[in-house]
Scaffold this motif. Structure first.
Motif, PDB file in Angstrom:
ATOM      1  N   ALA A 160       0.843  -1.206   0.000  1.00 51.90           N
ATOM      2  CA  ALA A 160       0.000   0.000   0.000  1.00 51.90           C
ATOM      3  C   ALA A 160       0.874   1.249   0.000  1.00 51.90           C
ATOM      4  N   ASN A 161       0.505   2.181  -0.861  1.00 50.34           N
ATOM      5  CA  ASN A 161       1.362   3.353  -1.074  1.00 50.34           C
ATOM      6  C   ASN A 161       0.488   4.592  -1.240  1.00 50.34           C
ATOM      7  N   SER A 162      -0.417   4.787  -0.284  1.00 52.72           N
ATOM      8  CA  SER A 162      -1.273   5.979  -0.207  1.00 52.72           C
ATOM      9  C   SER A 162      -2.285   6.063  -1.343  1.00 52.72           C
ATOM     10  N   TYR A 163      -3.406   5.355  -1.252  1.00 53.78           N
ATOM     11  CA  TYR A 163      -3.785   4.526  -0.141  1.00 53.78           C
ATOM     12  C   TYR A 163      -4.774   3.496  -0.617  1.00 53.78           C
ATOM     13  N   PHE A 164      -5.101   2.492   0.232  1.00 52.15           N
ATOM     14  CA  PHE A 164      -6.149   1.517  -0.043  1.00 52.15           C
ATOM     15  C   PHE A 164      -7.309   1.727   0.922  1.00 52.15           C
ATOM     16  N   SER A 165      -8.521   1.689   0.383  1.00 51.01           N
ATOM     17  CA  SER A 165      -9.743   1.774   1.170  1.00 51.01           C
ATOM     18  C   SER A 165     -10.207   0.349   1.440  1.00 51.01           C
ATOM     19  N   VAL A 166     -10.264  -0.035   2.728  1.00 53.88           N
ATOM     20  CA  VAL A 166     -10.404  -1.448   3.094  1.00 53.88           C
ATOM     21  C   VAL A 166     -11.550  -1.650   4.076  1.00 53.88           C
ATOM     22  N   THR A 167     -12.278  -2.729   3.896  1.00 51.23           N
ATOM     23  CA  THR A 167     -13.277  -3.147   4.867  1.00 51.23           C
ATOM     24  C   THR A 167     -13.463  -4.651   4.762  1.00 51.23           C
ATOM     25  N   GLY A 168     -14.229  -5.214   5.698  1.00 49.95           N
ATOM     26  CA  GLY A 168     -14.483  -6.650   5.678  1.00 49.95           C
ATOM     27  C   GLY A 168     -15.631  -7.014   6.596  1.00 49.95           C
ATOM     28  N   ASN A 169     -16.133  -8.222   6.436  1.00 48.60           N
ATOM     29  CA  ASN A 169     -17.175  -8.771   7.306  1.00 48.60           C
ATOM     30  C   ASN A 169     -16.757 -10.170   7.738  1.00 48.60           C
ATOM     31  N   LEU A 170     -16.853 -10.432   9.035  1.00 48.02           N
ATOM     32  CA  LEU A 170     -16.584 -11.756   9.567  1.00 48.02           C
ATOM     33  C   LEU A 170     -17.914 -12.480   9.764  1.00 48.02           C
ATOM     34  N   PHE A 171     -18.056 -13.655   9.140  1.00 53.25           N
ATOM     35  CA  PHE A 171     -19.264 -14.467   9.262  1.00 53.25           C
ATOM     36  C   PHE A 171     -18.932 -15.734  10.041  1.00 53.25           C
ATOM     37  N   VAL A 172     -19.773 -16.095  11.014  1.00 55.77           N
ATOM     38  CA  VAL A 172     -19.535 -17.312  11.788  1.00 55.77           C
ATOM     39  C   VAL A 172     -20.791 -18.172  11.832  1.00 55.77           C
ATOM     40  N   TYR A 173     -20.559 -19.487  11.778  1.00 51.74           N
ATOM     41  CA  TYR A 173     -21.604 -20.486  11.962  1.00 51.74           C
ATOM     42  C   TYR A 173     -21.369 -21.171  13.301  1.00 51.74           C
ATOM     43  N   LEU A 174     -22.442 -21.410  14.056  1.00 44.08           N
ATOM     44  CA  LEU A 174     -22.330 -21.928  15.409  1.00 44.08           C
ATOM     45  C   LEU A 174     -22.872 -23.351  15.538  1.00 44.08           C
ATOM     46  N   ASP A 175     -22.380 -24.066  16.542  1.00 48.77           N
ATOM     47  CA  ASP A 175     -22.915 -25.370  16.929  1.00 48.77           C
ATOM     48  C   ASP A 175     -24.067 -25.101  17.901  1.00 48.77           C
ATOM     49  N   HIS A 176     -25.293 -25.355  17.465  1.00 51.82           N
ATOM     50  CA  HIS A 176     -26.463 -25.006  18.276  1.00 51.82           C
ATOM     51  C   HIS A 176     -26.758 -26.014  19.378  1.00 51.82           C
ATOM     52  N   HIS A 177     -25.953 -27.054  19.477  1.00 52.62           N
ATOM     53  CA  HIS A 177     -26.200 -28.069  20.501  1.00 52.62           C
ATOM     54  C   HIS A 177     -25.033 -28.206  21.467  1.00 52.62           C
ATOM     55  N   ARG A 178     -24.112 -27.282  21.407  1.00 48.07           N
ATOM     56  CA  ARG A 178     -22.986 -27.295  22.349  1.00 48.07           C
ATOM     57  C   ARG A 178     -22.548 -25.861  22.588  1.00 48.07           C
ATOM     58  N   LYS A 179     -22.431 -25.488  23.856  1.00 51.80           N
ATOM     59  CA  LYS A 179     -22.089 -24.108  24.196  1.00 51.80           C
ATOM     60  C   LYS A 179     -20.609 -23.813  24.017  1.00 51.80           C
ATOM     61  N   VAL A 180     -19.773 -24.835  24.218  1.00 56.84           N
ATOM     62  CA  VAL A 180     -18.333 -24.646  24.066  1.00 56.84           C
ATOM     63  C   VAL A 180     -17.807 -25.718  23.126  1.00 56.84           C
ATOM     64  N   VAL A 181     -17.107 -25.285  22.094  1.00 61.10           N
ATOM     65  CA  VAL A 181     -16.511 -26.202  21.126  1.00 61.10           C
ATOM     66  C   VAL A 181     -15.000 -26.033  21.196  1.00 61.10           C
ATOM     67  N   THR A 182     -14.317 -27.123  21.435  1.00 59.99           N
ATOM     68  CA  THR A 182     -12.863 -27.077  21.557  1.00 59.99           C
ATOM     69  C   THR A 182     -12.211 -27.799  20.384  1.00 59.99           C
ATOM     70  N   GLY A 183     -10.904 -27.655  20.281  1.00 60.15           N
ATOM     71  CA  GLY A 183     -10.162 -28.288  19.204  1.00 60.15           C
ATOM     72  C   GLY A 183      -8.746 -27.759  19.173  1.00 60.15           C
ATOM     73  N   ALA A 184      -8.150 -27.737  17.980  1.00 63.36           N
ATOM     74  CA  ALA A 184      -6.761 -27.277  17.869  1.00 63.36           C
ATOM     75  C   ALA A 184      -6.460 -26.870  16.433  1.00 63.36           C
ATOM     76  N   LEU A 185      -5.567 -25.917  16.310  1.00 62.86           N
ATOM     77  CA  LEU A 185      -4.960 -25.580  15.025  1.00 62.86           C
ATOM     78  C   LEU A 185      -3.788 -26.526  14.832  1.00 62.86           C
ATOM     79  N   THR A 186      -3.759 -27.282  13.733  1.00 63.88           N
ATOM     80  CA  THR A 186      -2.732 -28.306  13.556  1.00 63.88           C
ATOM     81  C   THR A 186      -1.685 -27.943  12.511  1.00 63.88           C
ATOM     82  N   ALA A 187      -1.955 -26.952  11.680  1.00 61.01           N
ATOM     83  CA  ALA A 187      -0.965 -26.556  10.676  1.00 61.01           C
ATOM     84  C   ALA A 187      -1.204 -25.109  10.258  1.00 61.01           C
ATOM     85  N   ASN A 188      -0.111 -24.364  10.110  1.00 58.13           N
ATOM     86  CA  ASN A 188      -0.163 -23.012   9.555  1.00 58.13           C
ATOM     87  C   ASN A 188       1.199 -22.714   8.929  1.00 58.13           C
TER      88      ASN A 188
END
Length: 596
Positions: free
Chosen positions: A333-361
């Motif tokens: 970016a070199n003056s300038y970029f106009s940026v925005t975004g939206n985060l969308f999430v889907y939920l597990d409706h039958h469990r209040k807490v969902v656990t797990g792990a990130l295994t690769a990045n």
């Protein structure tokens, strides 16, 4: 705002002048697009309308005939439709804009609801004799969670009206809700939407350098199953023609903008690289040579499409109940970029807490970095050769979560590539710059539920080709005489979804534009043009029988031809109601990792 692009030597910037059950719901009725009139100078694009189901509808007017003549924001109120209680099969945003005849820049326009962006694009430029009007549509079913309750929103469309810039912009917008039924089921819309904007009523954030970030701290639910972020990144001012820029060390020699040509959006979570969003080289209706974009604008100029980044491998990290910092940055970016975004999430409706792990990045260890080859030569004051810029990364993101319906693992493998070659010929009477650029993405996501679950694999391949050539001819005194320009621009997208080795769904989208024009000058001022001609070809097909084809031709600033159905069975357009023929992402239905 756009300007005619001219070589830097003159230090001039001339202002621009101017599911299977759904199949039996009956094919699809598509909303009738605005009519075409041969010989008309009004806006004419080949883009498809949003397909609609044959169910009862309700309409909510967001605003009517707003006047945009300054840089104040225009608020509006939204209330859910009383006659169409959700969940809805589809929700469509429709907007109608116009600008009075006169002189006016192209302007950036955006619409917001509860701080979230529901539309982003630019406006058409008028002329002394043409007052253009245009229509936009967007499937906004993903925002259904916001639409179930009253919200405030605003239209952001800054415009200057004075003795010089006289064009006044007007706009109206509404939401059309389609009831669901047994044969037309409700969209699997995200359970929540989080705005990545200015932190207020909604507006893009300007990123002036590659180190700047749009950053938001968000505390999310603890039962997220899937997460996606849509990214918009639009070049402005010094970055409007970013694809024509060269490294600073050769900018003077090439008489071009500095900062290099490599641009790419990066998504991070708590400072850790989490995804990449390639940037489309949108060209505004006043860009390079405004006559090239009358009456057919560049690809997506009036209605940008976001790029969707899959953050599902990071669900376990987001589910820990702590605040997390989501950020978007633009490399280069070199003056300038106009940026925005939206985060969308889907939920597990039958469990209040969902656990797990990130295994690769593996993306975290691959910072964005371009390779530049400077092949420019100077022979007795004549500059020739090219500057070639390239970048490519292949990475893997993977993780799992333990849900109420078993362990779900997600693996994203992606290659993102960028290549830009700019050839120059510069002497005392000619300045020529030819750009050949292509950004491409090949992304495969594999989702498996349980140890013995059948893997569902989705593959997205996208390509953004751009070829542009600018020539400026000078007289012996160094004054501009003429400037022939041409642009070829494309948007290519292929998507497929498989369960094991069985193909469940496949789409192909192609949007290409070819245009050219020659400006003429007197005393370094544009006094005319000649040779304007353009063609746009839009194609969409899917494995269930959908087919859309429209070809548009223009000549001397008016609509010369419109042909529908080329290559479709019996020459007929057919769009199944749940499709996204424009190429926009659709994880609420056809592109979900789960089977229809």
């Amino acid at each position: 705002m756009s300007v005619i692009r001219v070589p830097r030597r003159k230090n001039l910037r001339l202002a621009a002048l101017i599911s299977l059950a759904a199949l039996f719901a009956g094919g699809a009725s598509a909303a009738t697009p605005p009519g075409f009139t041969l010989g008309s100078p009004n806006v004419a694009v080949a883009d498809p309308p949003v397909p609609r189901p044959n169910t009862a509808t309700c309409t909510v007017q967001l605003f009517s005939d707003f006047t945009f003549s300054d840089f104040s924001n225009h608020p509006y109120n939204y209330a859910p439709p009383a006659g169409c209680k959700g969940p809805w099969s589809k929700v469509v945003l429709e907007g109608d804009f116009s600008v009075t005849a006169g002189r006016q820049f192209d302007r950036t326009a955006s619409l917001w609801l509860a701080g979230s962006n529901i539309y982003f694009g630019t406006t058409e430029e008028p002329s002394a004799t043409v007052a253009p009007s245009w229509h936009i549509e967007r499937d906004v079913s993903d925002f259904s969670s916001l639409l179930t309750s009253a919200q405030t929103g605003q239209a952001v469309l800054g415009n200057i009206v004075d003795d010089t810039y006289t064009g006044v912009i007007h706009g109206s917008a509404k939401l059309v809700f389609y009831k669901s039924s047994l044969l037309v089921p409700a969209a699997q819309s995200p359970d929540a939407v989080y705005a990545l904007s200015d932190g207020g009523a909604g507006s893009p954030v300007n990123l002036n350098t590659g180190a700047d970030l749009l950053s938001r701290s968000i505390t999310l639910p603890t039962n997220i199953e899937r997460a996606y972020v849509d990214v918009f990144a639009q070049g402005q001012q010094g970055d409007e023609f970013w694809y024509s820029c060269v490294p600073n060390e050769v900018a003077d020699e090439a008489e071009s903008c500095g900062g290099g040509a490599y641009r790419e959006a990066q998504v991070s979570i708590d400072g850790q690289a989490a995804g990449v969003a390639p940037i489309y080289p949108w060209i505004f209706s006043g860009g390079i040579d405004p006559y090239m974009w009358r009456p057919t604008t560049g690809v997506q100029t009036l209605n940008f499409l976001p790029y969707r980044v899959d953050l599902t491998p990071f669900a376990s990290q987001l589910n820990d109940g702590k605040a997390h910092t989501l950020a978007i940055g633009v490399t280069g970016a070199n003056s300038y970029f106009s940026v925005t975004g939206n985060l969308f999430v889907y939920l597990d409706h039958h469990r209040k807490v969902v656990t797990g792990a990130l295994t690769a990045n593996t993306l975290a260890s691959q910072p964005p970095q371009a390779t530049v080859a400077n092949n420019l030569t100077d022979t007795d004051g004549v500059i020739g050769g090219n500057v070639a810029t390239s970048a490519s990364r292949t990475f893997e993101l993977a993780g799992y979560i333990d849900t109420s319906h078993g362990r779900v693992s997600t693996e994203v493998k992606q290659t993102v590539s960028f290549a830009n070659t700019q050839a120059f010929t510069i002497n005392t009477t000619t300045y020529n710059q030819a750009i050949d650029q292509r950004t491409s993405v090949d992304s495969t996501t594999t989702t498996r539920e349980g140890i013995f679950g059948l893997p569902v694999t989705t593959r997205l391949q996208a390509s953004y080709p751009l070829k542009a050539e600018f020539t400026y001819n000078f007289d012996d005194a160094g004054n501009y005489v003429s400037a022939p320009s041409s642009v070829s621009q494309g948007f290519e997208r292929q998507f497929s979804k498989k369960a094991g080795g069985l193909t469940l769904y496949r789409t192909d989208t192609s949007n290409t534009i070819h245009t050219g024009d020659t400006l003429t000058f007197t005393d370094n001022a544009v006094t005319g043009h000649s040779g304007q001609a353009s063609t746009q070809a839009f194609r969409f097909s899917d494995s269930l029988g959908s087919c859309y084809a429209r070809d548009i031709g223009t000549n001397s600033g008016t609509l010369a031809s419109v042909v529908d159905g080329s290559g479709c069975p019996r020459g007929r357009i057919l769009l199944l109601w749940f499709t996204h023929p424009d190429g926009s992402p659709d994880t609420s239905r056809t592109e979900t990792p789960y089977i229809f």
